[in-house]
Design a protein around this motif. Structure first.
Motif, PDB file in Angstrom:
ATOM      1  N   LEU A  21      10.522  -3.627   1.364  1.00  0.00           N
ATOM      2  CA  LEU A  21      11.962  -3.436   1.564  1.00  0.00           C
ATOM      3  C   LEU A  21      12.780  -4.198   0.525  1.00  0.00           C
ATOM      4  O   LEU A  21      13.735  -3.656  -0.044  1.00  0.00           O
ATOM      5  CB  LEU A  21      12.356  -3.870   2.973  1.00  0.00           C
ATOM      6  CG  LEU A  21      11.807  -3.022   4.120  1.00  0.00           C
ATOM      7  CD1 LEU A  21      12.196  -3.614   5.469  1.00  0.00           C
ATOM      8  CD2 LEU A  21      12.293  -1.580   4.023  1.00  0.00           C
ATOM      9  N   THR A  24      12.376  -2.391  -2.769  1.00  0.00           N
ATOM     10  CA  THR A  24      13.107  -1.123  -2.800  1.00  0.00           C
ATOM     11  C   THR A  24      14.584  -1.368  -3.086  1.00  0.00           C
ATOM     12  O   THR A  24      15.208  -0.626  -3.856  1.00  0.00           O
ATOM     13  CB  THR A  24      12.922  -0.376  -1.465  1.00  0.00           C
ATOM     14  OG1 THR A  24      11.516  -0.170  -1.236  1.00  0.00           O
ATOM     15  CG2 THR A  24      13.608   0.976  -1.496  1.00  0.00           C
ATOM     16  N   TRP A  25      15.133  -2.418  -2.476  1.00  0.00           N
ATOM     17  CA  TRP A  25      16.504  -2.805  -2.806  1.00  0.00           C
ATOM     18  C   TRP A  25      16.599  -3.223  -4.278  1.00  0.00           C
ATOM     19  O   TRP A  25      17.482  -2.775  -5.015  1.00  0.00           O
ATOM     20  CB  TRP A  25      16.973  -3.940  -1.899  1.00  0.00           C
ATOM     21  CG  TRP A  25      18.024  -4.827  -2.517  1.00  0.00           C
ATOM     22  CD1 TRP A  25      17.892  -6.147  -2.816  1.00  0.00           C
ATOM     23  CD2 TRP A  25      19.352  -4.465  -2.915  1.00  0.00           C
ATOM     24  NE1 TRP A  25      19.049  -6.637  -3.380  1.00  0.00           N
ATOM     25  CE2 TRP A  25      19.961  -5.622  -3.463  1.00  0.00           C
ATOM     26  CE3 TRP A  25      20.091  -3.291  -2.884  1.00  0.00           C
ATOM     27  CZ2 TRP A  25      21.262  -5.634  -3.948  1.00  0.00           C
ATOM     28  CZ3 TRP A  25      21.391  -3.289  -3.381  1.00  0.00           C
ATOM     29  CH2 TRP A  25      21.960  -4.452  -3.901  1.00  0.00           C
ATOM     30  N   CYS A  81      15.999  -2.898   9.827  1.00  0.00           N
ATOM     31  CA  CYS A  81      16.048  -3.284   8.418  1.00  0.00           C
ATOM     32  C   CYS A  81      15.690  -2.088   7.528  1.00  0.00           C
ATOM     33  O   CYS A  81      16.337  -1.859   6.500  1.00  0.00           O
ATOM     34  CB  CYS A  81      15.080  -4.446   8.182  1.00  0.00           C
ATOM     35  SG  CYS A  81      15.283  -5.265   6.595  1.00  0.00           S
ATOM     36  N   CYS A  82      14.696  -1.326   7.932  1.00  0.00           N
ATOM     37  CA  CYS A  82      14.339  -0.107   7.199  1.00  0.00           C
ATOM     38  C   CYS A  82      15.506   0.878   7.193  1.00  0.00           C
ATOM     39  O   CYS A  82      15.805   1.507   6.168  1.00  0.00           O
ATOM     40  CB  CYS A  82      13.109   0.543   7.829  1.00  0.00           C
ATOM     41  SG  CYS A  82      11.555  -0.336   7.550  1.00  0.00           S
ATOM     42  N   ILE A  85      18.206  -0.120   4.585  1.00  0.00           N
ATOM     43  CA  ILE A  85      17.853   0.229   3.206  1.00  0.00           C
ATOM     44  C   ILE A  85      17.920   1.737   3.003  1.00  0.00           C
ATOM     45  O   ILE A  85      18.343   2.224   1.939  1.00  0.00           O
ATOM     46  CB  ILE A  85      16.459  -0.314   2.859  1.00  0.00           C
ATOM     47  CG1 ILE A  85      16.486  -1.845   2.837  1.00  0.00           C
ATOM     48  CG2 ILE A  85      15.982   0.198   1.500  1.00  0.00           C
ATOM     49  CD1 ILE A  85      17.393  -2.443   1.791  1.00  0.00           C
ATOM     50  N   ALA A  86      17.539   2.495   4.015  1.00  0.00           N
ATOM     51  CA  ALA A  86      17.608   3.955   3.911  1.00  0.00           C
ATOM     52  C   ALA A  86      19.041   4.433   3.702  1.00  0.00           C
ATOM     53  O   ALA A  86      19.279   5.468   3.069  1.00  0.00           O
ATOM     54  CB  ALA A  86      17.017   4.601   5.162  1.00  0.00           C
ATOM     55  N   LEU A 163      14.200   6.301  -1.143  1.00  0.00           N
ATOM     56  CA  LEU A 163      14.596   5.385  -0.072  1.00  0.00           C
ATOM     57  C   LEU A 163      14.094   5.868   1.291  1.00  0.00           C
ATOM     58  O   LEU A 163      13.562   5.081   2.086  1.00  0.00           O
ATOM     59  CB  LEU A 163      16.118   5.249  -0.037  1.00  0.00           C
ATOM     60  CG  LEU A 163      16.788   4.483  -1.181  1.00  0.00           C
ATOM     61  CD1 LEU A 163      18.300   4.524  -1.028  1.00  0.00           C
ATOM     62  CD2 LEU A 163      16.305   3.044  -1.233  1.00  0.00           C
ATOM     63  N   THR A 167      11.220   3.743   3.389  1.00  0.00           N
ATOM     64  CA  THR A 167      11.652   3.109   4.636  1.00  0.00           C
ATOM     65  C   THR A 167      11.045   3.792   5.861  1.00  0.00           C
ATOM     66  O   THR A 167      10.778   3.136   6.866  1.00  0.00           O
ATOM     67  CB  THR A 167      13.186   3.106   4.756  1.00  0.00           C
ATOM     68  OG1 THR A 167      13.674   4.450   4.646  1.00  0.00           O
ATOM     69  CG2 THR A 167      13.799   2.253   3.667  1.00  0.00           C
TER      70      THR A 167
END
Length: 377
Positions: A21, A24-25, A81-82, A85-86, A163, A167
């Protein structure tokens, strides 16, 4: 298969997802900057929103984890949290970005405390050092997430598609892993004080954590943009900055339990700070993308065992539970992480991102200089 063995693998999976995560950010920082039309200072303020959310959550993290248990908190916060980010690119207006980043900070910090609390329990029940290896999975997840982000455009995935895929898989793995976690005994009766501004040993450990997390956070938030903006790398090659940092950090953490058994905490902290400062200086001084990647790898290797050592120490402070000890040190650490991105962004706005990243050299140097005193206390 024993419950402790199953729980240890569940914790490794949770750390891996958290690393994915963050990566990915990190990979999509240039995407966010472009989509929202941000300068470095506005981008830094968005990162600050994440830090503020994390700090607010950490003020209650020990109580939340103590009340509901790491298993429930990690499953719930992992999915949320996923989801944050999505949604990173879903609504391209600045207030929406600030809200998404705040949710990311809140859920990520609660997930972090929950799985670190579970990790200390598993380490205690197994009777051997495991914390560095657990944190190695975070770095391995960071390397995997950054590598996937690097190849995603070549696979025909859009930024939003990447994303959603990353996620979605992360949320499924988080829920599955949380079912195998141990029920951590409630130790509220041992508490003398609820979480507040830490004092004594916890404050000193927190200061070291702040120094390390400023440097670590800079790599998460700025390394990919540095490669693209300052070194002229393509998006795919720029993502390798995060991958090289996380890969080296993973290697250092997987070897960390062996190293911790042979070196004192003060020596390890001092060496870590010197190596991280040297690697960052190398990457900034030599105008080569390849050398920058080498420098980022040295930073990752240098910082690899800072957080595992400090969290393990915080979990053993007498009179408080492991969740409160970890949350207290995390809280001071996040103060450093909150101050880092705006400071780097402010310097970058008026000079260059390369100039801003010298903050990493300074903080890593201070960490090396203060290691003996803090670890002795």
């Amino acid at each position: 298969m024993t419950a402790v063995f199953r729980a240890s693998h569940a914790i490794r999976a949770q750390f891996f997802v958290l690393g994915v995560l963050f990566a990915t950010w990190g990979v999509h920082v240039p995407t966010v900057k472009s989509l929202y039309g941000l300068g470095e200072q506005a981008l830094a303020l968005a990162m600050l929103a994440s830090g503020v959310g994390a700090l607010l959550a950490l003020a209650q993290a020990g109580r939340v984890v103590g009340r509901w248990g790491p298993r429930a908190v990690s499953g719930t916060m992992g999915v949320l949290c996923c989801a944050a980010i999505a949604c990173l690119l879903a609504w391209p207006v600045y207030p929406a970005l600030l809200a998404v980043m705040a949710v990311f900070g809140i859920t990520g910090s609660l997930l972090d405390v929950a799985i670190n609390t579970e990790a200390t329990e598993v380490e205690h029940q197994s009777g051997r050092p495991l914390m560095s290896g657990f944190h190695g999975m975070f770095s391995l997840g960071g390397m995997a997430g950054a590598s996937f982000g690097s190849v995603a455009p070549g696979l025909g995935l859009s930024a939003q598609g990447h994303l959603l895929l990353a996620t979605g898989l992360g949320a499924a793995l988080t829920l599955l892993a949380s079912r195998a976690m141990l029920p951590v005994p409630e130790r509220a009766a041992e508490e003398k004080h609820p979480l507040s501004l830490p004092r004594g040993p916890l404050l000193l450990l927190g200061v070291l954590a702040a120094m390390g997390l400023v440097a670590e956070g800079a790599m998460y938030d700025w390394s990919v943009l540095f490669m693209k903006q300052e070194r002229g790398s393509s998006a795919s090659h720029a993502a390798l900055a995060y991958a090289s940092f996380s890969g080296a950090m993973a290697a250092g953490r997987f070897a960390g339990d062996w190293v911790r058994a042979r070196l004192s905490g003060a020596v390890l902290m001092r060496f870590s700070g010197v190596l991280a400062a040297s690697g960052m200086a190398l990457g900034l001084l030599v105008p080569s993308p390849a050398v920058a990647l080498l420098g980022f790898a040295l930073v990752g290797l240098g910082l690899s065992n800072v957080v595992p050592v400090l969290f393990s120490a915080a979990s053993k402070v007498p009179g408080i539970s492991s969740a409160h000890g970890i949350a207290a040190v995390s809280g001071v650490g996040y103060l450093g992480m909150m101050a880092g991105p705006p400071l780097i962004g402010l310097v970058a706005e008026h000079a260059s991102l390369a100039a801003g990243l010298w903050v990493v050299v300074v903080f890593a140097g201070f960490m090396a200089l203060s290691a003996r005193r803090a670890m002795r206390a």
